[in-house]
Design a protein around this motif. Structure first.
Motif, PDB file in Angstrom:
ATOM      1  N   GLY A  58       0.818  -1.219   0.000  1.00 11.19           N
ATOM      2  CA  GLY A  58       0.000   0.000   0.000  1.00 11.19           C
ATOM      3  C   GLY A  58       0.848   1.263   0.000  1.00 11.19           C
ATOM      4  N   THR A  59       0.503   2.159   0.897  1.00  8.02           N
ATOM      5  CA  THR A  59       1.201   3.439   0.998  1.00  8.02           C
ATOM      6  C   THR A  59       2.688   3.249   1.294  1.00  8.02           C
ATOM      7  N   ALA A  60       3.016   2.268   2.122  1.00  2.00           N
ATOM      8  CA  ALA A  60       4.425   2.010   2.457  1.00  2.00           C
ATOM      9  C   ALA A  60       5.196   1.579   1.203  1.00  2.00           C
ATOM     10  N   ILE A 103       9.243  -1.836   4.874  1.00  2.23           N
ATOM     11  CA  ILE A 103       8.632  -0.588   5.362  1.00  2.23           C
ATOM     12  C   ILE A 103       7.206  -0.893   5.823  1.00  2.23           C
ATOM     13  N   SER A 104       6.893  -0.482   7.046  1.00  2.00           N
ATOM     14  CA  SER A 104       5.549  -0.745   7.571  1.00  2.00           C
ATOM     15  C   SER A 104       5.225   0.208   8.712  1.00  2.00           C
ATOM     16  N   GLN A 105       4.087   0.837   8.645  1.00  2.00           N
ATOM     17  CA  GLN A 105       3.646   1.687   9.749  1.00  2.00           C
ATOM     18  C   GLN A 105       3.375   0.826  10.971  1.00  2.00           C
ATOM     19  N   SER A 106       2.491  -0.155  10.816  1.00  2.51           N
ATOM     20  CA  SER A 106       2.042  -0.958  11.959  1.00  2.51           C
ATOM     21  C   SER A 106       3.113  -1.930  12.433  1.00  2.51           C
ATOM     22  N   GLY A 107       3.923  -2.411  11.497  1.00  4.63           N
ATOM     23  CA  GLY A 107       4.862  -3.481  11.839  1.00  4.63           C
ATOM     24  C   GLY A 107       4.185  -4.830  11.986  1.00  4.63           C
ATOM     25  N   GLU A 108       2.916  -4.905  11.628  1.00  2.15           N
ATOM     26  CA  GLU A 108       2.154  -6.152  11.818  1.00  2.15           C
ATOM     27  C   GLU A 108       1.553  -6.669  10.515  1.00  2.15           C
ATOM     28  N   THR A 109       1.886  -6.077   9.400  1.00  2.00           N
ATOM     29  CA  THR A 109       1.289  -6.477   8.119  1.00  2.00           C
ATOM     30  C   THR A 109       1.796  -7.870   7.721  1.00  2.00           C
ATOM     31  N   MET A 110       0.874  -8.821   7.624  1.00  2.00           N
ATOM     32  CA  MET A 110       1.284 -10.215   7.422  1.00  2.00           C
ATOM     33  C   MET A 110       2.034 -10.418   6.105  1.00  2.00           C
ATOM     34  N   ALA A 154      -6.055   7.293  12.116  1.00  2.43           N
ATOM     35  CA  ALA A 154      -6.868   7.227  10.901  1.00  2.43           C
ATOM     36  C   ALA A 154      -6.399   6.046  10.055  1.00  2.43           C
ATOM     37  N   VAL A 155      -7.342   5.353   9.453  1.00  2.00           N
ATOM     38  CA  VAL A 155      -6.978   4.168   8.671  1.00  2.00           C
ATOM     39  C   VAL A 155      -6.089   4.561   7.488  1.00  2.00           C
ATOM     40  N   ALA A 156      -6.423   5.638   6.815  1.00  2.00           N
ATOM     41  CA  ALA A 156      -5.605   6.059   5.671  1.00  2.00           C
ATOM     42  C   ALA A 156      -4.305   6.683   6.181  1.00  2.00           C
ATOM     43  N   SER A 157      -3.214   6.210   5.631  1.00  2.00           N
ATOM     44  CA  SER A 157      -1.903   6.615   6.124  1.00  2.00           C
ATOM     45  C   SER A 157      -1.491   7.977   5.553  1.00  2.00           C
ATOM     46  N   THR A 158      -1.010   8.853   6.405  1.00  2.00           N
ATOM     47  CA  THR A 158      -0.545  10.167   5.942  1.00  2.00           C
ATOM     48  C   THR A 158       0.827  10.493   6.546  1.00  2.00           C
ATOM     49  N   LEU A 241      -4.497   6.474  -4.450  1.00  2.00           N
ATOM     50  CA  LEU A 241      -4.897   5.517  -3.397  1.00  2.00           C
ATOM     51  C   LEU A 241      -5.718   6.224  -2.316  1.00  2.00           C
ATOM     52  N   LYS A 242      -5.284   7.424  -1.922  1.00  4.43           N
ATOM     53  CA  LYS A 242      -6.032   8.165  -0.905  1.00  4.43           C
ATOM     54  C   LYS A 242      -7.464   8.408  -1.381  1.00  4.43           C
ATOM     55  N   LEU A 243      -7.633   8.732  -2.658  1.00  7.13           N
ATOM     56  CA  LEU A 243      -8.980   9.021  -3.160  1.00  7.13           C
ATOM     57  C   LEU A 243      -9.849   7.767  -3.172  1.00  7.13           C
ATOM     58  N   LYS A 244      -9.273   6.642  -3.600  1.00  4.00           N
ATOM     59  CA  LYS A 244     -10.032   5.382  -3.596  1.00  4.00           C
ATOM     60  C   LYS A 244     -10.487   5.054  -2.181  1.00  4.00           C
ATOM     61  N   GLU A 245      -9.533   5.096  -1.258  1.00  5.94           N
ATOM     62  CA  GLU A 245      -9.821   4.670   0.112  1.00  5.94           C
ATOM     63  C   GLU A 245     -10.882   5.539   0.773  1.00  5.94           C
ATOM     64  N   LEU A 246     -10.749   6.846   0.598  1.00  8.48           N
ATOM     65  CA  LEU A 246     -11.560   7.765   1.393  1.00  8.48           C
ATOM     66  C   LEU A 246     -12.846   8.159   0.715  1.00  8.48           C
TER      67      LEU A 246
HETATM   68  C1  F6R Z   1      -3.158   3.333   2.864  1.00  4.57           C
HETATM   69  C2  F6R Z   1      -2.871   2.394   3.924  1.00  4.57           C
HETATM   70  C3  F6R Z   1      -2.433   1.011   3.566  1.00  4.57           C
HETATM   71  C4  F6R Z   1      -1.156   0.662   4.339  1.00  4.57           C
HETATM   72  C5  F6R Z   1      -0.748  -0.784   4.076  1.00  4.57           C
HETATM   73  C6  F6R Z   1       0.536  -1.156   4.793  1.00  4.57           C
HETATM   74  O1  F6R Z   1      -3.612   4.540   3.355  1.00  4.57           O
HETATM   75  O2  F6R Z   1      -2.964   2.722   5.069  1.00  4.57           O
HETATM   76  O3  F6R Z   1      -2.215   0.892   2.185  1.00  4.57           O
HETATM   77  O4  F6R Z   1      -0.153   1.547   3.941  1.00  4.57           O
HETATM   78  O5  F6R Z   1      -1.774  -1.652   4.496  1.00  4.57           O
HETATM   79  O6  F6R Z   1       0.390  -1.022   6.163  1.00  4.57           O
HETATM   80  P1  F6R Z   1       1.653  -0.982   7.100  1.00  4.57           P
HETATM   81  O7  F6R Z   1       2.414   0.230   6.764  1.00  4.57           O
HETATM   82  O8  F6R Z   1       1.094  -0.956   8.498  1.00  4.57           O
HETATM   83  O9  F6R Z   1       2.456  -2.232   6.823  1.00  4.57           O
END
Ligand code: F6R
Length: 368
Positions: A58-60, A103-110, A154-158, A241-246
């Motif tokens: 995704g965004t990452a 690269i991962s915001q959550s660090g939990e993306t499978m 927020a679910v959408a990553s910024t 992607l932001k437009l699709k999601e939101l």
């Molecule tokens: C987009 C969004 C997702 C995440 C993707 C990866 O706004 O939030 O596309 O970027 O699911 O998530 P992380 O970074 O947590 O691995």
């Protein structure tokens, strides 16, 4: 706590100057050299790496696409950027000399977890760029470079996106320093210029109202096209992607140079096209994107343009121009993406959608 903002997303968009600054803080020693103590991978291994592979979703993943331009330019190492969900299924060429960057915001993306497990089984070293200390990806990697964006609700990553790009730049400059190439003398200069980015983002945020106004005229749109070239290309993908999601509007990002190879057939009267224009200081890029704007405008598109302050060449072909302060080309994605985030956020609100929790989405995707 939204601290007075109507949504977490707005709050987080506005936290980007702080998120970038916090991610940059404390990375240099007294001599101005980058000292990434947390990257415990032996320097000899980093020096000997013959390839960087970024895995993310995704965004990452789009942050990874941006990083490729910088790391290849500074380090002269080939960089591949791969969707984590595709990586291990194509039997990728990964060896002990491959440096994997997850690269991962959550660090939990499978998907990303499975990609790094696969890479480590082949003997590769993994550097994780994560926003969540202690997360699975940070624990399963050889080194962790934290983005200090703070919790993203927020679910959408910024703010995680701009912090991720910042972290990949720190890593890229660190690799350049270790490998001692022609850029190693310029690292301090690049870091100094990166430190100026938060104020520039703030300048864009101070003009958010102009973006909001245009967004509110778009509630009837059924499709939006995003164009960008060079580092503007992944920004176009992220904007879409932001437009699709939101907004649940069909949106697609294209490399501007691909327009004539097919997508221009989509353009008709009133089609919104958002164009990320390179700096005029890179005329070879700028000239081409300008002609793309003219091409879609001639066919009746509504052209919404992101361009540098003072670049008047776009005015005649644009319905509206969002202005970006000048910055080195590689740093422009950190600025260009901000109006696109604001645009999607405002439009979603105007359409009555739940900005923080779009339908069908979860903040962290813990299944493959
Ligand atoms: C987009 C969004 C997702 C995440 C993707 C990866 O706004 O939030 O596309 O970027 O699911 O998530 P992380 O970074 O947590 O691995």
């Amino acid at each position: 706590d939204k601290e007075g903002w109507p949504t977490f997303m707005e709050k987080e968009i506005h936290e980007q100057p702080a998120a970038i600054a916090a991610t940059l803080a404390g990375r240099c020693d007294a001599d101005g050299r980058l000292a990434l103590d947390e990257v415990r991978i032996p320097e000899a291994i980093l020096r000997g790496a013959d390839k960087v592979v970024v895995v993310a979703c995704g965004t990452a993943f789009y942050a990874g696409l941006v990083a490729r331009y910088a790391i290849e330019h500074w380090c002269r190492i080939p960089v591949e950027v791969e969707l984590a969900s595709e990586f291990r299924y194509r039997d990728p060429v990964v060896t002990e000399k491959t440096l994997v960057v997850a690269i991962s915001q959550s660090g939990e993306t499978m998907d990303t977890i499975m990609a790094i497990r696969h890479a480590r089984e082949q003997g590769a070293k993994v550097v994780a760029i994560v926003n969540t200390p202690g997360s699975t990806i940070s624990r399963e990697s050889d080194a962790v470079l934290l983005t200090h964006a703070g919790p993203e609700i927020a679910v959408a990553s910024t703010k995680a996106f701009t912090a991720q790009i910042t972290a990949t730049y720190i890593l890229g400059l660190y690799l350049a320093q270790i490998r001692g190439n022609k850029f190693s003398d310029e690292i301090q200069d690049y870091m100094d210029k990166l430190a100026l980015v938060p104020d520039k983002v703030q300048r864009i945020l101070d003009r958010a109202e102009s973006v909001r106004q245009v967004a509110r005229t778009m509630t009837g749109a059924t499709s939006v096209i995003y164009l960008g070239r060079h580092v503007g290309y992944p920004v176009a993908l992220e904007g879409a992607l932001k437009l699709k999601e939101l907004c649940y509007i069909h949106a697609e990002g294209f490399a501007a140079g691909e327009l004539k190879h097919g997508p221009i057939a989509l353009i008709d009267e009133g089609q919104p096209v958002i164009v990320v224009v390179p700096t005029p200081r890179r005329p070879e890029l700028h000239r081409k994107v300008l002609s793309n704007i003219q091409e879609v405008r001639t066919r009746g598109a509504r052209t919404i343009v992101v361009a540098e302050e003072g670049d008047s060449s776009v005015d005649a072909y644009s319905e509206v121009v969002f202005r970006i302060p000048p910055a080195p080309t590689l740093y422009l994605p950190l600025l260009d993406v901000v109006p696109l985030q604001l645009f999607a956020c405002e439009l979603a609100g105007a359409m009555g959608h739940d900005v923080d929790q779009p339908r069908n989405l979860a903040k962290s995707v813990t299944v493959e």
